[in-house]
Motif scaffolding. Sequence first.
Motif, short mmCIF file in Angstrom:
data_model
loop_
_atom_site.label_atom_id
_atom_site.label_comp_id
_atom_site.label_asym_id
_atom_site.label_seq_id
_atom_site.Cartn_x
_atom_site.Cartn_y
_atom_site.Cartn_z
N ILE A 15 0.71 -1.16 0.03
CA ILE A 15 0.13 0.06 -0.04
C ILE A 15 0.88 1.20 -0.02
O ILE A 15 2.08 1.10 0.06
CB ILE A 15 -1.03 -0.03 1.36
CG1 ILE A 15 -0.15 0.21 2.54
CG2 ILE A 15 -1.86 -1.16 1.40
CD1 ILE A 15 -0.85 0.63 3.64
N LYS A 16 0.36 2.33 -0.26
CA LYS A 16 1.05 3.62 -0.05
C LYS A 16 -0.11 4.63 0.70
O LYS A 16 -1.05 4.54 0.54
CB LYS A 16 1.47 4.23 -1.33
CG LYS A 16 0.65 4.60 -2.42
CD LYS A 16 1.47 5.12 -3.72
CE LYS A 16 0.36 5.72 -4.56
NZ LYS A 16 0.82 6.36 -5.86
N MET A 17 0.54 5.59 1.36
CA MET A 17 -0.08 6.51 1.97
C MET A 17 -0.01 7.76 1.25
O MET A 17 1.17 8.17 0.61
CB MET A 17 0.39 6.70 3.47
CG MET A 17 0.28 5.32 4.44
SD MET A 17 -1.29 4.76 4.58
CE MET A 17 -1.85 5.70 6.04
N ALA A 18 -1.00 8.58 0.79
CA ALA A 18 -1.18 9.60 0.17
C ALA A 18 -1.92 10.79 0.90
O ALA A 18 -2.83 10.30 1.74
CB ALA A 18 -1.75 9.37 -1.08
N PRO A 19 -1.52 12.05 0.76
CA PRO A 19 -2.41 13.11 1.17
C PRO A 19 -3.84 12.94 0.98
O PRO A 19 -4.12 12.65 -0.12
CB PRO A 19 -1.77 14.36 0.79
CG PRO A 19 -0.56 14.00 0.10
CD PRO A 19 -0.55 12.40 -0.28
N ASN A 20 -4.64 13.25 1.82
CA ASN A 20 -6.16 13.10 1.62
C ASN A 20 -6.54 14.35 0.87
O ASN A 20 -6.32 15.43 1.51
CB ASN A 20 -6.76 12.95 3.09
CG ASN A 20 -8.41 12.93 3.08
OD1 ASN A 20 -8.98 13.28 1.71
ND2 ASN A 20 -9.09 12.43 3.97
N PRO A 21 -7.22 14.30 -0.27
CA PRO A 21 -7.38 15.44 -1.10
C PRO A 21 -8.49 16.21 -0.49
O PRO A 21 -8.52 17.55 -0.70
CB PRO A 21 -7.80 14.86 -2.39
CG PRO A 21 -7.99 13.37 -2.05
CD PRO A 21 -7.39 12.90 -0.87
N ALA A 22 -9.25 15.55 0.41
CA ALA A 22 -10.60 16.31 1.12
C ALA A 22 -10.04 17.03 2.51
O ALA A 22 -10.71 17.87 3.03
CB ALA A 22 -11.57 15.34 1.25
N ASP A 23 -9.10 16.76 2.94
CA ASP A 23 -8.56 17.15 4.18
C ASP A 23 -6.88 16.84 4.43
O ASP A 23 -6.44 15.85 4.49
CB ASP A 23 -9.20 16.38 5.31
CG ASP A 23 -8.76 16.59 6.81
OD1 ASP A 23 -7.84 17.39 6.81
OD2 ASP A 23 -9.08 15.99 7.68
N GLY A 24 -6.19 17.84 4.36
CA GLY A 24 -4.77 18.20 4.11
C GLY A 24 -3.96 17.60 5.34
O GLY A 24 -3.09 17.25 5.35
N ARG A 25 -4.80 17.30 6.61
CA ARG A 25 -4.42 17.00 7.80
C ARG A 25 -4.36 15.57 7.91
O ARG A 25 -3.63 14.91 8.81
CB ARG A 25 -5.14 17.20 8.97
CG ARG A 25 -5.27 18.82 9.00
CD ARG A 25 -6.06 19.47 10.09
NE ARG A 25 -7.51 18.80 9.68
CZ ARG A 25 -8.34 18.55 10.49
NH1 ARG A 25 -8.38 18.69 11.68
NH2 ARG A 25 -9.68 18.42 10.07
N SER A 26 -5.00 14.56 6.97
CA SER A 26 -5.01 13.30 7.19
C SER A 26 -4.60 12.37 5.83
O SER A 26 -4.24 13.14 4.90
CB SER A 26 -6.38 12.57 7.51
OG SER A 26 -7.30 12.90 6.27
N LYS A 27 -4.39 11.16 5.81
CA LYS A 27 -3.82 10.57 5.00
C LYS A 27 -5.01 9.58 4.40
O LYS A 27 -5.66 9.26 4.78
CB LYS A 27 -2.70 9.48 5.20
CG LYS A 27 -1.53 10.45 5.96
CD LYS A 27 -0.87 10.76 4.92
CE LYS A 27 0.70 11.30 5.46
NZ LYS A 27 1.71 11.98 4.46
N VAL A 28 -4.79 9.09 2.93
CA VAL A 28 -5.64 8.08 2.62
C VAL A 28 -4.66 6.77 2.21
O VAL A 28 -3.57 6.82 1.90
CB VAL A 28 -6.58 8.59 1.30
CG1 VAL A 28 -7.49 9.60 1.92
CG2 VAL A 28 -5.62 9.00 0.29
N VAL A 29 -5.45 5.63 1.98
CA VAL A 29 -4.60 4.52 1.83
C VAL A 29 -4.78 4.12 0.38
O VAL A 29 -6.07 3.86 0.01
CB VAL A 29 -5.04 3.40 2.87
CG1 VAL A 29 -4.15 2.04 2.66
CG2 VAL A 29 -4.73 3.73 4.16
N VAL A 30 -3.61 3.64 -0.17
CA VAL A 30 -4.21 3.31 -1.57
C VAL A 30 -3.31 1.82 -1.78
O VAL A 30 -2.34 2.03 -1.55
CB VAL A 30 -3.25 4.45 -2.66
CG1 VAL A 30 -3.48 4.11 -4.24
CG2 VAL A 30 -4.06 5.56 -2.41
N LEU A 31 -4.06 1.08 -2.57
CA LEU A 31 -3.47 -0.32 -2.77
C LEU A 31 -2.37 -0.23 -4.06
O LEU A 31 -2.99 0.36 -5.20
CB LEU A 31 -4.80 -1.46 -3.21
CG LEU A 31 -4.29 -2.77 -3.22
CD1 LEU A 31 -3.88 -3.29 -2.27
CD2 LEU A 31 -5.55 -3.43 -3.72
#
Length: 148
Positions: free
Chosen positions: A81-97
């Motif tokens: 996986i990779k962690m990417a910046p959350n486009p909806a909220d710069g403070r959190s991350k999103v997980v990408v397979l």
Amino acid sequence: MDDNDLALFAVFNEIGIINQLSSTVFQSRLPDGLLVSHFSVLNHLARLGDGRTPLSIANAFQVPKTTMTHTLGALEKRRLIKMAPNPADGRSKVVVLTEAGQKAREDAIAAMTGPLHRLAEGVGRDALMDLLPRLAALREFLDDNRNI
């Protein structure tokens, strides 16, 4: 407690035992270092899509965020996986397979074909397929009613 209560408990007892036995078989076929909990996250992302926050994944698995953070760290270290910046909220991350993560999921499923075929031969494919809608309905009810 009456016989009906005991029969209802027996349903969940059987499900728990089946979960333990099947998880042990599955774990024995996963590549070194990959755990069933890791596969479960890969499978979750493959089924429901990328872009979920670590907190939303932790909530889906009903584990503390710190536990999920540890699991995601192990998957990220293996580049599944990779962690990417959350486009909806710069403070959190999103997980990408990643592609490697998708392949690891597919390889894990492929590693189970032998045991699954033996299961279908022993119990009967039709009997297993007859269970699927009932099990899905049970899962959906429990998912929708997590605090019953």
